[in-house]
Design a protein around this motif. Sequence first.
Motif, mmCIF file in Angstrom:
data_model
loop_
_atom_site.group_PDB
_atom_site.id
_atom_site.type_symbol
_atom_site.label_atom_id
_atom_site.label_comp_id
_atom_site.label_asym_id
_atom_site.label_seq_id
_atom_site.Cartn_x
_atom_site.Cartn_y
_atom_site.Cartn_z
ATOM 1 N N VAL A 30 0.863 -1.175 0.000
ATOM 2 C CA VAL A 30 0.000 0.000 0.000
ATOM 3 C C VAL A 30 0.900 1.227 0.000
ATOM 4 N N ASP A 31 0.621 2.165 -0.878
ATOM 5 C CA ASP A 31 1.393 3.402 -0.967
ATOM 6 C C ASP A 31 1.191 4.186 0.329
ATOM 7 N N GLN A 32 2.230 4.241 1.137
ATOM 8 C CA GLN A 32 2.132 4.887 2.448
ATOM 9 C C GLN A 32 1.864 6.385 2.338
ATOM 10 N N GLY A 33 2.369 7.012 1.279
ATOM 11 C CA GLY A 33 2.110 8.434 1.080
ATOM 12 C C GLY A 33 0.638 8.699 0.829
ATOM 13 N N GLU A 34 0.029 7.866 -0.013
ATOM 14 C CA GLU A 34 -1.402 8.016 -0.285
ATOM 15 C C GLU A 34 -2.221 7.658 0.938
ATOM 16 N N LEU A 35 -1.756 6.696 1.714
ATOM 17 C CA LEU A 35 -2.441 6.325 2.946
ATOM 18 C C LEU A 35 -2.423 7.490 3.928
ATOM 19 N N ASP A 85 -6.153 2.336 9.383
ATOM 20 C CA ASP A 85 -5.368 1.741 10.462
ATOM 21 C C ASP A 85 -4.993 0.290 10.138
ATOM 22 N N ALA A 86 -5.947 -0.452 9.588
ATOM 23 C CA ALA A 86 -5.674 -1.847 9.218
ATOM 24 C C ALA A 86 -4.620 -1.931 8.121
ATOM 25 N N ALA A 87 -4.648 -1.008 7.189
ATOM 26 C CA ALA A 87 -3.677 -1.011 6.089
ATOM 27 C C ALA A 87 -2.283 -0.648 6.581
#
Length: 81
Positions: free
Chosen positions: A19-24, A76-78
């Motif tokens: 998962v793209d942490q920046g987008e998250l 949070d789950a991601a």
Amino acid sequence: MLSINERTLAFAAVAAREVDQGELERLSSALRLAESALEEALEAAENLGNFDHRFDVPRAIGGAQRLVQNANEAVDAARKP
């Protein structure tokens, strides 16, 4: 047609994608803003009282708050490894 095990493995592979942490973080930030805006909206709607007999505005805002909470739980789950 895929067997149940093959479908489970395919689903797990999709779920395990990076998962793209920046987008998250961007999503998380937008959700924090939404939470704040909804808190203000709820307070204003409660202060106004029942100004529109067609809609229960505070209840609708409460529903929107629950949707934002659900989205926060997904974020949070991601984040969990």
